[in-house]
Design an enzyme around this catalytic site. Structure first.
Site, short mmCIF file in Angstrom:
data_model
loop_
_atom_site.label_atom_id
_atom_site.label_comp_id
_atom_site.label_asym_id
_atom_site.label_seq_id
_atom_site.Cartn_x
_atom_site.Cartn_y
_atom_site.Cartn_z
N ASP A 61 -4.52 6.50 4.55
CA ASP A 61 -3.36 5.78 5.09
C ASP A 61 -3.79 4.64 6.02
O ASP A 61 -3.16 3.59 6.06
CB ASP A 61 -2.47 6.78 5.87
CG ASP A 61 -1.14 6.19 6.29
OD1 ASP A 61 -0.54 5.47 5.48
OD2 ASP A 61 -0.70 6.45 7.43
N HIS B 80 -6.39 -0.62 6.78
CA HIS B 80 -6.28 -1.36 8.05
C HIS B 80 -7.60 -1.37 8.83
O HIS B 80 -8.04 -2.43 9.29
CB HIS B 80 -5.20 -0.74 8.95
CG HIS B 80 -3.86 -0.60 8.29
ND1 HIS B 80 -3.36 -1.56 7.44
CD2 HIS B 80 -2.91 0.36 8.37
CE1 HIS B 80 -2.16 -1.17 7.02
NE2 HIS B 80 -1.86 -0.02 7.58
N LYS C 249 0.83 -1.19 0.00
CA LYS C 249 0.00 0.00 0.00
C LYS C 249 0.88 1.25 0.00
O LYS C 249 2.03 1.15 0.45
CB LYS C 249 -0.96 -0.02 1.19
CG LYS C 249 -0.25 0.21 2.54
CD LYS C 249 -1.22 0.31 3.66
CE LYS C 249 -1.60 1.74 3.94
NZ LYS C 249 -0.59 2.49 4.73
N LYS D 296 -2.52 10.11 14.63
CA LYS D 296 -1.10 10.22 14.98
C LYS D 296 -0.97 11.21 16.13
O LYS D 296 -1.82 12.07 16.32
CB LYS D 296 -0.30 10.70 13.77
CG LYS D 296 -0.35 9.71 12.61
CD LYS D 296 0.92 9.71 11.82
CE LYS D 296 0.88 8.69 10.69
NZ LYS D 296 1.36 7.36 11.09
C1 BG6 Z 1 1.16 2.04 7.95
C2 BG6 Z 1 0.90 3.51 7.82
O1 BG6 Z 1 0.41 1.33 7.01
O2 BG6 Z 1 0.81 1.61 9.26
C3 BG6 Z 1 1.67 4.29 8.87
O3 BG6 Z 1 1.30 3.94 6.52
C4 BG6 Z 1 1.38 3.75 10.25
O4 BG6 Z 1 1.37 5.66 8.81
C5 BG6 Z 1 1.55 2.22 10.29
O5 BG6 Z 1 2.26 4.36 11.17
C6 BG6 Z 1 1.06 1.66 11.61
O6 BG6 Z 1 1.40 0.32 11.67
P1 BG6 Z 1 1.74 -0.39 13.08
O7 BG6 Z 1 1.94 -1.81 12.72
O8 BG6 Z 1 2.98 0.30 13.59
O9 BG6 Z 1 0.57 -0.13 13.95
#
Ligand code: BG6
Length: 485
Positions: free
Chosen positions: A231, A236, A144, A336
């Site tokens: 994002d 997710h 992605k 964030k």
């Molecule tokens: C990524 C995003 O897909 O997932 C990021 O592009 C984000 O912005 C990250 O920080 C979070 O993943 P995890 O596994 O650290 O929760």
């Protein structure tokens, strides 16, 4: 368990951030654990290093630091490095792909092409691979973001689809590789206890949160053109939602699981643009303090426009239009620079219909299941119990299951699991094209409306986002988990 699937794993973007932080460390872990076929090879492809020695030096300097908390086993590291070949390749030069094919001539014929590059390179790379016949016996892994909206995602999928069949395409969503997400499937479909209650008659609301303490780090430029909805939500969060809400699949084979997830995504109640302000909250962090350290405002991060209207926080109320979930609000949230790093799913059950034990038993959420995905993987079941002593006073208690204490060994990072799945040809944890389209279709009205008007609401870094996100839940007589007294 060692796989007997031999492979040639070709890594485009071999000197990129993702290769350094995630892909090569995950391959090393799989190697160290003896899970890769001895004959398996890694061919790194990049522009920057001249030759194999230069590349291995880069790997030693940059990748080692990202390997396992437990430290590097030097013997395993040396034998891992021995698997790596290197091809210097300029994507604009067709001849270089002939060089790549020649370099792969004597390597195992089951090929994985991992495109750890920007999406604008996906199509040119696929076409160049096809031009030298490398698309046969091959799997292609796409990272992605796969596009920017439905149209651009379709354009990539169409073009890649002319070269690779859908069964050859592995679209990564690393959340699907996280152990607790697997565990959610085990919890729901391996136990008789939860499934009968997992429906509108017994569930009052569901929250899914992915909160981060980190800001945009070195990715300001990319992020400012992306925002939290693209994002995190389109992929997710909607993937987690589909796993929480899906019907029991007939089996765990890839299409049975993905068919059920797709049904959920297609049943998401479309968002009416006139309703967006009631159903969606966007925010952008200002300066603040996280764990005692001052952090700057988003708009002053490198690569970010000073008047940026990009959202770093999203909260949504989502409904699923089917018999199981009609009328149950699903509250999704991500951001964030929030107060804590936590990803969790909270299932609030309805109150008992009548309480002979006083009003406290009539509170929705007295029975609650909290599935924490990170930082520590736990499942916590809240119930009411009698407080010791005189009288019949109820108090909230919980049963905890901490997976790292129960299973002391065998934990696996998401990328390791997903890479092993690609090598072994297992598609269940990868996103099918129709799922991705359904997700884009659902988020697009929000993207369009937000692009057309207004700005995100400010929130101080180190808080839980704009107050409007709490107000949205208050309208339903509920609150986010951390706001419970
Ligand atoms: C990524 C995003 O897909 O997932 C990021 O592009 C984000 O912005 C990250 O920080 C979070 O993943 P995890 O596994 O650290 O929760």
């Amino acid at each position: 368990m060692q796989t007997d699937s031999s492979f040639t794993f070709v890594l485009f973007g071999g000197t990129g951030d993702l290769s350094m932080r995630k892909i090569l460390p995950a391959l090393y872990e799989a190697h160290r654990a003896g899970m890769l076929a001895a004959s398996g090879k890694i061919v790194a492809v990049a522009r920057h290093e001249e030759d194999r020695d230069g590349y291995l030096q880069w790997v030693n300097e940059h990748v080692k630091a990202h390997v396992a908390k437990s430290g590097v086993d030097e013997n395993a590291w040396a034998s891992f490095i021995a698997r790596i070949e290197y091809v210097k390749l300029d994507l604009g030069n067709a001849e270089d792909f002939v060089k790549l094919r020649d370099a792969m001539q004597d390597l195992p014929s089951s090929r994985v092409f991992y495109l750890a590059t920007g999406p604008s390179l996906f199509v040119p790379i696929c076409r160049a691979l096809a031009s030298v016949g490398l698309n046969e016996h091959a799997r292609i892994v796409l990272e992605k973001p796969l596009g920017y909206d439905l149209r651009s995602s379709n354009a990539i999928n169409d073009a890649v689809g002319e070269i690779f069949a859908e069964e050859q395409i592995y679209r990564i969503d690393h959340y699907l590789g996280k152990e607790p997400v697997q565990n959610l499937l085990a919890l729901r479909f391996g136990n008789a206890l939860f499934e009968p209650l997992w429906r509108r008659e017994w569930v009052e609301s569901i929250q899914i949160t992915i909160a981060e303490e980190l800001g945009v780090e070195a990715r300001g430029d990319f992020y400012d053109n992306t925002g939290a909805l693209r994002d995190m939500v389109q992929n997710h969060l909607l993937q987690l939602l589909s796993i929480v809400a899906m019907e029991p699949p007939h089996s765990m084979d890839s299409d049975s699981v993905r068919d059920e997830k797709l049904r959920v995504l297609r049943a998401l109640k479309p968002i009416d643009p006139r309703e967006i302000s009631r159903l969606a909250v966007r925010g952008q962090y200002h300066s603040g303090v996280i764990r005692g350290t001052s952090v700057p405002a988003y708009a002053t991060e490198p690569g970010v426009k000073t008047d940026s209207a990009t959202e770093t926080f999203v909260a949504l109320k989502v409904e699923i239009e089917n018999w199981r979930w009609a009328g149950v609000p699903f509250f999704l949230r991500t951001g964030k620079r929030l107060a804590d790093r936590v990803a969790e799913i909270v299932v609030n059950f309805r109150a008992v219909p009548h309480s002979a034990l006083g009003a406290s038993a009539l509170r929705a959420g007295a029975n609650r299941l909290v599935i924490r995905l990170q930082p520590n993987e736990t499942i916590r079941l809240y119930c009411l119990a009698k407080k010791p002593g005189e009288g019949m006073n109820l108090s909230s208690v919980h049963l905890d299951l901490a997976f790292d204490q129960f299973f002391k060994e065998g934990q696996m990072e998401a990328y390791q699991r997903l890479l092993l799945d690609v090598i072994n040809g297992r598609l269940a944890l990868f996103v099918r094209r129709d799922e991705q389209e359904a997700a884009w279709k659902w988020v697009e009205p929000i993207l369009n409306e937000w692009a057309a008007s207004g700005k995100p609401k400010p929130y101080a870094a180190g808080t839980w986002g704009p107050a409007a996100a709490s107000a949205m839940l208050a309208q339903h007589g509920t609150c986010w988990l951390e706001e419970e007294n």
